[in-house]
Motif scaffolding. Structure first.
Motif: not given
Length: 572
Positions: A123-124, A129, A190-191, A198, A202-203
């Motif tokens: 994640f950012q 993930r 993820s992007e 991407i 991606p989620e």
């Protein structure tokens, strides 16, 4: 709780190079099956299959001669890697109603591992993930009850590692090959705006299994090419069960991507693995996606026809100078029986002997260093077919002649398959091959999503993309997806381009995750399973005007998820 002595004993047996592995369809009666085989240790896969372990005999080459063919674990190898736009995935990320990006869906990677430190799996905020990672190659005292070997790393443990200065000191799992990392990225990366990358979903959450390498005795039994990555069917069974357990634990639908395969077995979807995957794919909230393979042009399939008893057909096989050996399989229908005569490049002959159920012969050529094993292994096959297994060890280079005779003929059609391209030298092939029915055996599973491989740059099938149909004429592959010169993540935080049918399967697996988000999580399709996913992907497939569909190369056409959603809007 520390592991029990029995758990530690079983773990050591499962990993030991001195024990043979078996996979048995036991029909729900464990005690009877265990009483018959008397294993040293066993694991229950589900209500249909057991994995058992017994000490290896002194002559490891003959380990399975007294057992049915169906209980011998297959070996599977890697099927190597703007594509999101062409497959209609990217537009669904940004649909007017909010789009679909795999939120709430689990993707299961069963492969060479995953580089959990790569940014595309975080994640950012830097957190992972990955919900769970089972590394079958790392042995610790932390033993899971159902999976008594390898080590599980949970999301919390991975996050702790990522927050440290040396992540690998606490989570030492790596992906040396990079195959698994690439597929996971295509499915659910993820992007990364800076790299213009991407993933398809991606989620989505990720569950990864790093398969342990096949045991040496099995590599020797199948005479696998030196250095080729090979994984056991038994470990794949357990890996799928692990992903299913995590799906129940987290209450998520799961998509399982299998970018592995081999070309032995019947190609009718009757193998143990095919039967198992069919059952899994029929469970609500589960979809299995299988890569078709890279066998076109490899000349590893021969098809023939013998009109009546005692007629014959001559098959010519070119064996390369560096070939150390291989197993090939002659399959026929349940009404037919075949036998073979073999002549070496030097003229030595193994005379025809009438095929008898369970009969075998092992012959060492008098003037050459070649050993040949021929066995009728038809007994106990799930599909009731005829099977003759032929093994060559240290074959003399040159042209071998195999004359196939009809001992009892009603149908007369037969097929011979050599191993997949990574398990055999490229200089070993049939001189008059059949390019059709070259899908990997797992890709002939009827209900799963099976992908062919095409180039999204020129809208053409890749030159080695395996062709269908199944040996019984069932339509496979289902759809084609991008798998040529695709950009994706590799270990070390890097990116590169790869080609292979496994990459087309990863695209379809990501698309399946988006369909589960739309259909199951939004309660649009009740009891949605892999059959529904397969139908929807076929429904949206793009077809060329100059092609007839379905066909043996494209299946029902090129996968286009945007087209799938547009067709649903029209139907509604």
């Amino acid at each position: 709780m520390p592991p029990s002595e029995e758990q530690l004993r079983c773990r050591d047996i499962i990993l030991s190079q001195d024990y043979a592995d078996f996979i048995v369809a036991y029909g729900g009666n464990v005690d009877v099956t265990v009483g018959v085989y008397e294993p040293s240790c066993y694991e229950i896969v589900n209500s249909n299959f057991l994995i058992m372990h017994k000490p290896l005999p002194a002559n490891r080459v003959t380990v399975y001669e007294n057992y049915p063919y169906s209980i011998i674990p297959e070996l599977l190898g890697n099927l190597d890697s703007t594509s999101m736009e062409q497959s209609g995935i990217l537009p669904t990320h940004y649909a007017p109603a909010g789009g679909f990006r795999g939120n709430g869906v689990m993707v299961g990677l069963i492969d060479s591992g995953i580089d959990y430190t790569h940014p595309v799996f975080r994640f950012q905020n830097g957190g992972t993930r990955i919900l769970a990672l089972w590394d079958q190659t790392i042995q610790t005292d932390e033993i899971m009850e159902r999976f008594p070997y390898g080590t599980e790393y949970t999301r919390d443990v991975i996050n702790q590692a990522l927050a440290s200065d040396d992540p690998y000191s606490s989570v030492p799992s790596t992906d040396e090959d990079g195959h698994g990392t690439f597929l996971a990225g295509i499915m659910a990366g993820s992007e990364d705006v800076s790299e213009d990358f991407i993933g398809a979903a991606p989620e989505a959450s990720i569950v990864a299994v790093k398969l342990k390498p096949a045991k040496e005795y099995l590599r020797d039994y199948y005479i696998i090419k030196e250095g080729a990555a090979a994984y056991q069917e038994t470990d794949i069974f357990m890996a799928v069960e692990y992903v299913l357990q995590k799906a129940l634990e987290y209450q998520m639908p799961a998509v399982i991507c299998l970018g592995l395969g081999n070309t032995l077995n019947s190609h009718e979807g009757t193998s143990n693995l095919s039967q198992y995957l069919n059952a899994v794919n029929n469970v609500t909230g589960v979809c299995v996606v299988v890569a078709g393979g890279n066998e076109l042009g490899k000349a590893h399939h021969y098809s023939g026809f013998i009109p009546s008893r005692d007629d014959s057909q001559t098959v010519e096989l070119k064996v390369g100078a560096s070939e150390r050996g291989f197993q090939m399989e002659l399959w026929g229908g349940s009404s037919d029986v075949f036998s073979v005569e073999i002549v070496s490049p030097e003229g030595e002959r193994i005379a025809r002997s009438q095929s008898r159920l369970g009969q075998s012969q092992r012959v060492k050529l008098l003037f050459e260093d070649t050993e040949i094993y021929i066995a009728d292994r038809s007994a106990g096959l799930p599909g009731g077919n005829f099977l003759s297994v032929i093994q060559f060890r240290n074959p003399t280079p040159g042209i071998w002649t195999i004359r196939v005779f009809g001992d009892r003929i009603l149908n007369g059609r037969f097929n011979i398959w050599l191993p997949m391209e990574k398990f055999i030298e490229e200089t070993t092939y049939f001189l008059s091959p059949d390019p059709n029915i070259t899908l990997t055996s797992a890709a002939t599973t009827s209900s799963t999503v099976v992908t062919a491989n095409y180039s999204h740059y020129n809208d053409s099938l890749y030159v080695t993309s395996s062709r269908g149909y199944t040996a019984s004429g069932f339509v496979k592959p289902d759809v084609a997806a991008p798998g040529v010169n695709v950009f994706g993540p590799v270990p070390g935080g890097r990116y590169e381009r790869r080609t292979g049918s496994s990459i087309s399967a990863a695209h379809a697996a990501g698309a399946a995750a988006l369909l589960f988000e739309w259909g199951l999580l939004n309660v649009i399709i009740l009891n949605m399973d892999g059959n529904d996913i397969r139908r929807l992907l076929i429904q949206g497939a793009v077809q060329k005007q100059n092609e007839e569909y379905p066909n043996q190369g494209w299946g029902y056409g090129a996968m286009n998820l945007k087209n799938t959603f547009e067709s649903l809007r029209v139907l509604r």
